[in-house]
Design an enzyme around this catalytic site. Structure first.
Site, PDB file in Angstrom:
ATOM      1  N   ASN A   8       0.910  -1.172   0.112  1.00  0.00           N
ATOM      2  CA  ASN A   8       0.000  -0.097  -0.008  1.00  0.00           C
ATOM      3  C   ASN A   8       0.829   1.249   0.032  1.00  0.00           C
ATOM      4  O   ASN A   8       1.616   1.633   1.160  1.00  0.00           O
ATOM      5  CB  ASN A   8      -0.951   0.000   1.200  1.00  0.00           C
ATOM      6  CG  ASN A   8      -1.969   1.286   1.134  1.00  0.00           C
ATOM      7  OD1 ASN A   8      -2.056   2.080   0.523  1.00  0.00           O
ATOM      8  ND2 ASN A   8      -3.007   0.988   2.080  1.00  0.00           N
ATOM      9  N   LYS A  15       3.741   1.100   3.187  1.00  0.00           N
ATOM     10  CA  LYS A  15       3.091   0.179   3.905  1.00  0.00           C
ATOM     11  C   LYS A  15       3.299  -1.291   3.283  1.00  0.00           C
ATOM     12  O   LYS A  15       2.937  -1.551   2.207  1.00  0.00           O
ATOM     13  CB  LYS A  15       1.674   0.126   4.473  1.00  0.00           C
ATOM     14  CG  LYS A  15       1.690   1.542   5.124  1.00  0.00           C
ATOM     15  CD  LYS A  15       0.105   1.648   5.672  1.00  0.00           C
ATOM     16  CE  LYS A  15      -0.018   3.261   6.139  1.00  0.00           C
ATOM     17  NZ  LYS A  15      -1.463   3.421   6.535  1.00  0.00           N
ATOM     18  N   ARG A  91      -2.925  -2.400  -3.406  1.00  0.00           N
ATOM     19  CA  ARG A  91      -3.928  -1.271  -3.394  1.00  0.00           C
ATOM     20  C   ARG A  91      -4.026  -0.453  -4.446  1.00  0.00           C
ATOM     21  O   ARG A  91      -2.867   0.509  -4.696  1.00  0.00           O
ATOM     22  CB  ARG A  91      -4.182  -0.409  -1.892  1.00  0.00           C
ATOM     23  CG  ARG A  91      -5.169   0.449  -1.896  1.00  0.00           C
ATOM     24  CD  ARG A  91      -4.886   1.549  -0.637  1.00  0.00           C
ATOM     25  NE  ARG A  91      -6.121   2.399  -0.777  1.00  0.00           N
ATOM     26  CZ  ARG A  91      -5.797   3.714  -0.393  1.00  0.00           C
ATOM     27  NH1 ARG A  91      -4.629   4.201   0.335  1.00  0.00           N
ATOM     28  NH2 ARG A  91      -6.841   4.647  -0.227  1.00  0.00           N
ATOM     29  N   HIS A 179     -12.474   3.908  -1.007  1.00  0.00           N
ATOM     30  CA  HIS A 179     -12.308   3.308   0.497  1.00  0.00           C
ATOM     31  C   HIS A 179     -12.987   1.902   0.291  1.00  0.00           C
ATOM     32  O   HIS A 179     -13.437   1.430   1.272  1.00  0.00           O
ATOM     33  CB  HIS A 179     -12.918   4.239   1.532  1.00  0.00           C
ATOM     34  CG  HIS A 179     -12.095   5.430   1.886  1.00  0.00           C
ATOM     35  ND1 HIS A 179     -12.552   6.862   2.152  1.00  0.00           N
ATOM     36  CD2 HIS A 179     -10.541   5.644   1.949  1.00  0.00           C
ATOM     37  CE1 HIS A 179     -11.583   7.696   2.412  1.00  0.00           C
ATOM     38  NE2 HIS A 179     -10.440   6.906   2.277  1.00  0.00           N
ATOM     39  N   ARG A 239      -8.026  17.939   2.072  1.00  0.00           N
ATOM     40  CA  ARG A 239      -8.823  18.155   0.871  1.00  0.00           C
ATOM     41  C   ARG A 239     -10.157  18.833   1.372  1.00  0.00           C
ATOM     42  O   ARG A 239     -10.632  18.444   2.660  1.00  0.00           O
ATOM     43  CB  ARG A 239      -9.156  16.645   0.167  1.00  0.00           C
ATOM     44  CG  ARG A 239      -7.995  16.363  -0.352  1.00  0.00           C
ATOM     45  CD  ARG A 239      -8.191  14.729  -1.141  1.00  0.00           C
ATOM     46  NE  ARG A 239      -7.546  14.015   0.111  1.00  0.00           N
ATOM     47  CZ  ARG A 239      -7.772  12.675   0.108  1.00  0.00           C
ATOM     48  NH1 ARG A 239      -8.457  11.795  -0.894  1.00  0.00           N
ATOM     49  NH2 ARG A 239      -7.231  11.879   1.127  1.00  0.00           N
ATOM     50  N   MET A 282      -6.120  15.425  13.009  1.00  0.00           N
ATOM     51  CA  MET A 282      -7.221  15.519  13.838  1.00  0.00           C
ATOM     52  C   MET A 282      -6.609  15.679  15.297  1.00  0.00           C
ATOM     53  O   MET A 282      -7.030  16.120  16.294  1.00  0.00           O
ATOM     54  CB  MET A 282      -7.992  14.380  13.817  1.00  0.00           C
ATOM     55  CG  MET A 282      -9.378  14.713  14.495  1.00  0.00           C
ATOM     56  SD  MET A 282     -10.406  16.250  14.429  1.00  0.00           S
ATOM     57  CE  MET A 282     -11.282  15.969  13.161  1.00  0.00           C
ATOM     58  N   GLU A 377      -7.610  -3.281   5.277  1.00  0.00           N
ATOM     59  CA  GLU A 377      -7.667  -3.313   4.073  1.00  0.00           C
ATOM     60  C   GLU A 377      -6.570  -4.202   3.635  1.00  0.00           C
ATOM     61  O   GLU A 377      -6.789  -5.040   2.491  1.00  0.00           O
ATOM     62  CB  GLU A 377      -7.318  -1.869   3.430  1.00  0.00           C
ATOM     63  CG  GLU A 377      -8.484  -0.743   3.729  1.00  0.00           C
ATOM     64  CD  GLU A 377      -7.927   0.802   3.735  1.00  0.00           C
ATOM     65  OE1 GLU A 377      -8.677   1.523   3.005  1.00  0.00           O
ATOM     66  OE2 GLU A 377      -6.730   0.948   4.176  1.00  0.00           O
TER      67      GLU A 377
END
Length: 393
Positions: A8, A15, A91, A179, A239, A282, A377
């Site tokens: 990924n 990853k 991915r 996603h 975004r 966040m 995922e």
């Protein structure tokens, strides 16, 4: 060890995970990441039990871009004794209108996937880079592309079209959703975690640096907040989410911004980062006492609540709401605030369960189930890769 490698690749991190093929199934044996590319590069990996296998830092110039990160990680993986790669799963964010299922990659497929780079400029070029590198090293290792758009391909045409001339839809200008690998995993996981919801009407909120929500009915995607590109829907780290296209026209025609400048603004300078002027993370915003950080969080929660209402309408009601991904799994205060905005649907949070990070965080009297389910995922990619290749090189 016969194994499947899952890759990924992002703009600042790579990853990797290794799954051993055991009795026709998969067992995770390695989880690694090379992050801080070009800034503070660091390669870390642990085995399936969490034992550290490598923790290596580099000078920025040593791992200055994704290709060097791919080369460095690949060299380390090849140094592992007894590892026999039977296939590699990747991915790939955008499958366009033609790829509705995972696919074995060859040069022709790779060329077709490259056509969608402008639709996912933060992701698609990076997704394809390790594929090219692996093909150059050993073309006999099967590689599989697993698409973030595929899970949403069963939508009704009237839901996925824009109110534009039909010819544009036929050319591929339509809503795709993203996603999908995360949502596919959660839909599958619900069968074990909350079987009463698996066949019901559920909203899954994949809240992270990239954020979206998906309406799922009976395990299938019905609607998504993201559209033609990964810019639409919820506000994200950098975004903007849903945006009047007239804003883009204004920036170009009245402000004189070049298309490349607008692209950088929308992908790199907007969202939580643009609103707060503090950070795109966040965690930083929650820890900040800057009023602009609080304002960005208010906007994020507000838009999540608005889109939850729209997705509930698409489902014709709601039985459950699932939080996943970085913010969804770890930011209890954000879950609290979103749940409060779902009270009109009968949502009632169990504060203690929420703070403890329990799987079910709704109170017994809640009319809809509230859950926290970590996404995976990479496991989904490994499963698709095994199914498509049989694990045989």
């Amino acid at each position: 060890m016969d194994a499947i490698l899952v890759v990924n690749a992002g703009s600042s991190s790579l990853k990797v995970q290794v799954f051993e093929i055991v009795g026709g199934g998969l067992e995770r044996r390695l989880r690694g990441q090379l992050d801080g590319i070009g800034v503070r590069p660091r390669l870390r990996a642990a085995d399936g039990s969490g034992t550290l296998l490598v923790d290596r830092s580099y000078e920025p110039a040593e791992v200055h871009d994704l290709p060097t990160a791919i080369a460095e990680t690949g060299d380390w993986l090849r140094s592992l004794e007894g590892l026999k790669l039977r296939a590699i799963g990747h991915r790939v964010v955008h499958g366009g209108p033609e790829f509705a299922h995972p696919v074995l990659i060859d040069e022709a497929i790779l060329g077709r996937l490259a056509r969608y780079q402008s639709l996912a400029p933060l992701h698609q070029p990076n997704n394809l880079a390790p594929i090219r590198r692996a093909m150059a090293i050993d073309q006999d290792v099967p590689q599989v592309a697993c698409f973030d758009t595929a899970f949403h391909r069963g939508h009704q045409a009237y839901a996925d079209c824009y109110a534009l001339p039909r010819a544009l839809y036929d050319e591929g200008i339509r809503r795709y959703g993203f996603h999908g690998l995360s949502y596919e995993y959660i839909a599958d996981r619900l069968r074990a975690v909350a079987p009463e919801l698996a066949a019901g009407r559920v909203i899954v909120a994949h809240l992270g640096s990239g954020a979206s929500m998906c309406a799922i009915a009976g395990g299938r995607s019905v609607e998504s907040t993201m559209g033609f590109t990964a810019l639409d829907g919820l506000p994200m780290g950098s975004r903007p989410g849903q945006l009047d296209p007239g804003v883009v026209l204004h920036l170009i025609e009245e402000r004189g911004m070049a298309p490349a400048e607008v692209t950088r603004l929308l992908y790199n300078g907007s969202g939580l980062k643009g609103l707060s002027g503090v950070s795109n993370d966040m965690r930083d915003l929650m820890a900040s006492d800057d009023p602009a950080a609080a304002f960005a969080i208010d906007h994020f929660v507000h838009r999540c609540a608005l889109h939850a209402g729209a997705l509930t309408a698409a489902l014709g009601g709601l039985d459950g709401f699932v939080f996943t991904a970085g913010i969804g799994e770890h930011a209890a205060p954000i879950r609290t605030r979103i749940a409060e905005r779902l009270a009109w649907l009968g949502a009632e949070l169990d504060p203690e369960a929420n703070e403890a990070g329990a799987t079910r965080i709704s109170a017994p009297a809640s009319r809809i189930a509230l859950l926290v389910i970590p996404t995976d995922e990479e496991l989904m990619i490994a499963r698709h890769t095994l199914a498509l290749t049989g694990g045989a090189r």
